[in-house]
Structures are given as structure tokens and as C-alpha cells.
Design a protein around this motif. Sequence first.
Motif, PDB file in Angstrom:
ATOM      1  N   LEU A 105      13.155   9.859   1.681  1.00  0.00           N
ATOM      2  CA  LEU A 105      12.188   8.752   1.694  1.00  0.00           C
ATOM      3  C   LEU A 105      10.962   8.996   0.820  1.00  0.00           C
ATOM      4  CD1 LEU A 105      12.228   7.352   5.337  1.00  0.00           C
ATOM      5  CD2 LEU A 105      12.989   6.259   3.238  1.00  0.00           C
ATOM      6  N   VAL A 113       3.771   2.066  -3.307  1.00  0.00           N
ATOM      7  CA  VAL A 113       4.242   1.242  -2.194  1.00  0.00           C
ATOM      8  C   VAL A 113       3.726   1.788  -0.873  1.00  0.00           C
ATOM      9  CG1 VAL A 113       6.298   0.485  -0.959  1.00  0.00           C
ATOM     10  CG2 VAL A 113       6.277   0.461  -3.442  1.00  0.00           C
ATOM     11  N   SER A 114       3.861   3.111  -0.669  1.00  0.00           N
ATOM     12  CA  SER A 114       3.357   3.720   0.566  1.00  0.00           C
ATOM     13  C   SER A 114       1.865   3.466   0.724  1.00  0.00           C
ATOM     14  CB  SER A 114       3.574   5.223   0.561  1.00  0.00           C
ATOM     15  OG  SER A 114       4.910   5.519   0.684  1.00  0.00           O
ATOM     16  N   VAL A 116       0.075   1.026  -0.191  1.00  0.00           N
ATOM     17  CA  VAL A 116      -0.252  -0.334   0.267  1.00  0.00           C
ATOM     18  C   VAL A 116      -0.296  -0.349   1.788  1.00  0.00           C
ATOM     19  CG1 VAL A 116       0.572  -2.719   0.382  1.00  0.00           C
ATOM     20  CG2 VAL A 116       0.754  -1.456  -1.750  1.00  0.00           C
ATOM     21  N   GLY A 117       0.776   0.183   2.407  1.00  0.00           N
ATOM     22  CA  GLY A 117       0.843   0.215   3.860  1.00  0.00           C
ATOM     23  C   GLY A 117      -0.224   1.098   4.468  1.00  0.00           C
ATOM     24  N   LEU A 118      -0.410   2.276   3.897  1.00  0.00           N
ATOM     25  CA  LEU A 118      -1.400   3.219   4.432  1.00  0.00           C
ATOM     26  C   LEU A 118      -2.796   2.607   4.414  1.00  0.00           C
ATOM     27  CD1 LEU A 118      -0.146   6.479   2.710  1.00  0.00           C
ATOM     28  CD2 LEU A 118      -0.303   6.120   5.170  1.00  0.00           C
ATOM     29  N   GLN A 120      -3.698  -0.541   4.452  1.00  0.00           N
ATOM     30  CA  GLN A 120      -3.896  -1.615   5.420  1.00  0.00           C
ATOM     31  C   GLN A 120      -3.852  -1.098   6.848  1.00  0.00           C
ATOM     32  OE1 GLN A 120      -4.862  -4.424   4.173  1.00  0.00           O
ATOM     33  NE2 GLN A 120      -4.517  -3.516   2.161  1.00  0.00           N
ATOM     34  N   LEU A 121      -2.981  -0.130   7.108  1.00  0.00           N
ATOM     35  CA  LEU A 121      -2.837   0.367   8.477  1.00  0.00           C
ATOM     36  C   LEU A 121      -4.078   1.103   8.931  1.00  0.00           C
ATOM     37  CD1 LEU A 121       0.767   1.831   8.760  1.00  0.00           C
ATOM     38  CD2 LEU A 121      -0.241   0.014  10.125  1.00  0.00           C
ATOM     39  N   TYR A 122      -4.670   1.906   8.057  1.00  0.00           N
ATOM     40  CA  TYR A 122      -5.748   2.777   8.505  1.00  0.00           C
ATOM     41  C   TYR A 122      -7.120   2.327   8.044  1.00  0.00           C
ATOM     42  CZ  TYR A 122      -1.739   5.527   9.756  1.00  0.00           C
ATOM     43  OH  TYR A 122      -0.559   5.915  10.312  1.00  0.00           O
ATOM     44  N   THR A 142       3.772  14.615   3.591  1.00  0.00           N
ATOM     45  CA  THR A 142       5.050  13.945   3.325  1.00  0.00           C
ATOM     46  C   THR A 142       5.577  14.286   1.930  1.00  0.00           C
ATOM     47  OG1 THR A 142       3.988  11.923   2.506  1.00  0.00           O
ATOM     48  CG2 THR A 142       4.517  11.987   4.837  1.00  0.00           C
TER      49      THR A 142
ATOM     50  N   GLN B  45       4.704   8.010   6.818  1.00  0.00           N
ATOM     51  CA  GLN B  45       5.803   7.659   5.922  1.00  0.00           C
ATOM     52  C   GLN B  45       6.529   6.395   6.383  1.00  0.00           C
ATOM     53  OE1 GLN B  45       6.788   9.496   2.951  1.00  0.00           O
ATOM     54  NE2 GLN B  45       7.787   7.519   2.679  1.00  0.00           N
ATOM     55  N   ILE B  46       6.904   6.366   7.665  1.00  0.00           N
ATOM     56  CA  ILE B  46       7.705   5.242   8.155  1.00  0.00           C
ATOM     57  C   ILE B  46       6.833   4.021   8.425  1.00  0.00           C
ATOM     58  CG2 ILE B  46       9.403   4.516   9.865  1.00  0.00           C
ATOM     59  CD1 ILE B  46      10.518   6.915   8.704  1.00  0.00           C
ATOM     60  N   ALA B  47       5.734   4.234   9.178  1.00  0.00           N
ATOM     61  CA  ALA B  47       4.882   3.107   9.558  1.00  0.00           C
ATOM     62  C   ALA B  47       4.367   2.316   8.347  1.00  0.00           C
ATOM     63  CB  ALA B  47       3.722   3.581  10.438  1.00  0.00           C
ATOM     64  N   PRO B  48       3.880   2.981   7.287  1.00  0.00           N
ATOM     65  CA  PRO B  48       3.445   2.197   6.125  1.00  0.00           C
ATOM     66  C   PRO B  48       4.560   1.337   5.544  1.00  0.00           C
ATOM     67  CG  PRO B  48       2.694   4.457   5.910  1.00  0.00           C
ATOM     68  CD  PRO B  48       3.577   4.414   7.106  1.00  0.00           C
ATOM     69  N   MET B  49       5.796   1.867   5.561  1.00  0.00           N
ATOM     70  CA  MET B  49       6.914   1.078   5.025  1.00  0.00           C
ATOM     71  C   MET B  49       7.179  -0.140   5.894  1.00  0.00           C
ATOM     72  SD  MET B  49       9.563   4.027   3.968  1.00  0.00           S
ATOM     73  CE  MET B  49      10.904   2.852   3.856  1.00  0.00           C
ATOM     74  N   TRP B  51       5.000  -1.630   7.774  1.00  0.00           N
ATOM     75  CA  TRP B  51       3.899  -2.570   7.542  1.00  0.00           C
ATOM     76  C   TRP B  51       4.177  -3.403   6.295  1.00  0.00           C
ATOM     77  CZ3 TRP B  51       0.631  -4.451   4.028  1.00  0.00           C
ATOM     78  CH2 TRP B  51      -0.438  -5.237   4.496  1.00  0.00           C
ATOM     79  N   VAL B  52       4.565  -2.736   5.233  1.00  0.00           N
ATOM     80  CA  VAL B  52       4.814  -3.424   3.968  1.00  0.00           C
ATOM     81  C   VAL B  52       5.909  -4.471   4.152  1.00  0.00           C
ATOM     82  CG1 VAL B  52       5.816  -3.111   1.669  1.00  0.00           C
ATOM     83  CG2 VAL B  52       3.985  -1.612   2.427  1.00  0.00           C
ATOM     84  N   PRO B 266      -3.304  -7.987  -0.124  1.00  0.00           N
ATOM     85  CA  PRO B 266      -2.353  -6.948   0.303  1.00  0.00           C
ATOM     86  C   PRO B 266      -0.966  -7.486   0.618  1.00  0.00           C
ATOM     87  CG  PRO B 266      -4.137  -7.231   1.888  1.00  0.00           C
ATOM     88  CD  PRO B 266      -4.527  -7.989   0.681  1.00  0.00           C
TER      89      PRO B 266
END
Lengths: 262, 298
Positions: A105, A113-114, A116-118, A120-122, A142, B45-49, B51-52, B266
Motif C-alpha cells: 500500500l 493521495v495519502s 489529501v486524506g491525512l 482532512q482527517l487530522y 508507513t 495509511q488505511i484511514a486516509p485512503m 477518507w479519500v 479537498p
Amino acid sequence: MQSSKQFVHKSVVYSISTLLFLPILATFIYSLSSSWGATILPDGFSFKWYNALLTDPRFIDAFGRSLLICLSALLLATVLVLPMIFVVFYYYPKLDKVMNLLILLPFAVPPVVSSVGLLQLYAGSSIQLIGTPWILIATYFTIALPFMYRAVANSFTAINLKDLIDAAHLLGASTTKAFLLIILPNLKKGLLASLFLSFSFLLGEFVFANILVGTRYETLQIYLYNMRQTSGHFTSALVMTYFAFIFLCTWLASRLTRGTNQ
Amino acid sequence: MNSKTISLATQVNNEPKQSSLLLILHQYKPALWLIPFALFFYLFQIAPMIWVFINSFIYEGNWSLENYQEIFDSTFILQSFSNSIWISFWSSLVGLMLAAFFVSSLRHLNNRLKEAIIAFTNMSSNFAGVPLAFAFIIILGTNGAVTLLLKQWGLIEDFNLYSRWGLLTLYTYFQIPLGILLLYPAFDALKKDAYEAALLLGSSPFKYWIKIGLPILSPALLGTFIILFANAIGAYASVYALTSGNYNMITIRVASLVSGDLFLEPNLAAAISVLLMLLLFFITAINQWLIARSCYAK
């Protein structure tokens, strides 16, 4: 006939090697030349750019920050990954297949890409993570994971794990003690090689550092990027210093892996 | 493995009832050691994916395909896809070919030299990202030494490093060492006697490569191509450092939508990311299919 063939092979190898070496060599010459304007060869040589770099407190700070983040990330990775691999190999060998997919992964998902999620999440979390070194340490774990898992898993398959632990049990040691005193020393070389390799990789990491933290905690790569407007000689000296460091790490890693093969 | 689980299971059954719960707990105790790892891996690793993926389908708080609609309506974003695919495809192809020539010739050199050159390649594979972009500005920029030299020799009129051809050169450069490192072990599959037998039976070296060498190598070549392609399409640092984010590529678009100075979107970035992953998945699937069809796959 034979020697002319040899000549063809040699020229292919050497010309592509030269192509690969050219940017490194040019940067090196550029970092040593006092000035090099719109001419093919530099005007004169001096160490002044290295001097300027090594006396710049901002560089020393950025370098220190990078070292701190990379070493903390590797420490975190070691603490998390070592017991995990041991448990996988000793108790649940079937999980190895799953792990081999999971560690793909970080390779398969581009860091952009990661991030973007990181981001927004944090961004809204109660503990401030974005813009601090903490988020980098955790994401760098990771990145280091695939290197470490492969190298350490290879060491595990090379030793006779079951027999070693059973023998230790028979002699009265607990599993933890057997792991620390018997298994760990056997993994040392593979682990160290993967650590040096991950270290050189992490030191060159730019995407996460730029998007998640940026100038709020200036690491080496961010500093390098921010210095792009200054003299090209100065940035060359910076690139060469950085590259010398990377070279040392990969050299140590290759020495260690060669040691295990023999 | 199986016999061990069976023996464990019978052990559990034979124990007195009151301690069976404890025993089950004890049996799963080693799994507790997996939790810290799993937690970190999930969170970063998993959670950001996830979310996206989820947020690519959310537009202004509602489930919708609006984000994807926006991508297909925007020539600007579509251009970033075509630019990225163009550069990734050609840089992977050229990089792969150069790496293949390099490796096939390297195998004819003596061992000491081979080791030294592989070590050097290993090292140069680390010369990527921002430092590589700077090195390219020095040698191939407007006043770069190589640009001036080539101009003087009359080989080129002008070279713009900050254009698609400049980027292609840069990308190809970082593909070659990776290609070499991936292909080097694969060439072990070529046996020297096969080559000699082919020549004895009247084949030419060229015919040997077309009929025997390349088919044997095809799974490795295809696999390496995919890794190079994925490597190129996800690359961000070098193109960002070279053009300050002014060249339109997928990764540049995504990053500017989440961390730019204005117009943060986003969810649109998430949708572009999902398409990028789909593209990678699609190409890998084709590759797997091709490899499975090849009779030379292991």
C-alpha cells in the motif's frame, strides 16, 4: 570477434553510466566553482559555498530537524514492526501473505493521495497534528514499513525460528526473553541494513513534508526548496552535502547486506 | 501450520471447563502485540485512503457524483491527466529500454566491475526529487553547461527544461536506475546455452532476441514497466521543484487543491485521487492479464 563484442557491451554500460553520473558531477563542479555564468566551463574554484552553507544556522537547524524526524520515525517503526513480524512468523505464519499485500500500500498509493486524506482527517483534531513533526514521524513509519518488513522477514525465514524458540523454552526462558536474547541478535544485520536504507529514503522525502507541514517546521528538503531563489552554487553545495550523507547510508546498508549473504 | 492449529484446538477441548475462557484469552495473547502496529497502520495509511474514497462522492454535504462530473467537464483537469499519462508512459518506455540494454550488456562484464556499477546505480537511484531538479537546472537550464555546449555544437536551437520535453528528460533520468535495479535479477532467466544452441542451429543474434530472449523476459519487462509507470505518475517533488507547480500534472493539481493559497477543494482533490488510483489499478490489471497469458510466467 570476442573482444569487439566486449567493446560494444562496455561502451553501452559506460555511456549510460556517464549519463547517470553527469548531473551529479555537474552539481559537484558547480558547488566548487566561485562563479559559472553563461559559459561552458567555470571561472574559478573555491570552497566558499560550502563555507557559507556550513555556517548558516538555518541549514544546521533544518538538518537537525530532519535527523530528529527520521530517527524518531525509524525508532517508532522498529518498535511497532519487530514484535509484529515476530508474532506473525511464530504464531500466525499464514498472516505473512496478508502482510505482503498490506506493505504494498505505501508503494502503490502515491504520497500526494495519502496526504489529501491525512490533511482532512487530522486538520480538525483536538491534538494539533498538522504542521507539527508528529504527523511526519507517524507517516514516515508507513514509508519505512515495506523496507523493514521485507528485510526482517527475510532474516526470519533464514533462521530456524521454531527450533530456536523451542530450545529456549526447554531451557526455561520465556518467549519474550528468547526473542530479546536469541532472535534479535540474529536479525541485527538485516534490520540495520533496512534502517540505513529507509533512512536515506526518508531524508529525501519531500511530498509529505511540503503538504502536511511546510515551512512551519523546516526540514532539510523544505529548506532546499526554499533556497531555490538564492545562488545556484549555494544550492549545489547543499545538494552535494546531502548526497554525501545519503551515499554514506547506502554504502553502509550495502556493506551490511553483503555481510549477511556470505 | 495446520497440524499446529489442530493440536491447539484439541488441547483447548481437553482442558477443564472453568479455565477454557482463560485459555482462549491466553491463546490470543500474542495477537495483542499486533494491535499497536495495526492501529498506526490504520490511522496513517488505511484511514486516509478511506477518507479519500468516501469524500470523493460527497459534494456540499450530500452524496453525489458532482466531483467526478466537475473533472470530466474541466479541460484543465483533463489536461493534467493527459500530461501525466504522456510523460509517465514515454519516460517509462524509454527508461525501460535503456535499462534493458544496460543490463544485458552489464552481464558480459567481469564481476568486480559489475558489482561496482550496480552499487553506483543503487546510489544514483537516490538522486531524485528536489536535488535532482536543481541538478537539471544547472546542466540543462537556460544557461546550463550542457545546453550551452549543445547549442555551440549546433545540435539544438533551444532547449526549454520547463516544458514537456524537459520534464520527459528529467523523468527518464530517474526511471533508468530503478529500471536497472528491477531488471538485473530478471536477466538470470536467460541461459547462455540457449543463446549458443540458437546460434548453432543457424539463428542470428537478432532472431535469438526476437524469438527467445524477449519472450522469456516479457513478464519481467511488463512488470517493471508498470512499476516505472506508477512511480512516474505519482511523482511530485521533482516537477514541483522544477516548475514551482506551474506545469499541469495530476499530482500538482491534487496538491494545489488541498494546500494551495486559494480555492481549496479537498473533495475534488479526493475525486481526482480516486481516478488516479483507478488508472493505476486498471493498468496493473491489464499487465497481470498479459503476464498470465504468457507461457513464460512462473
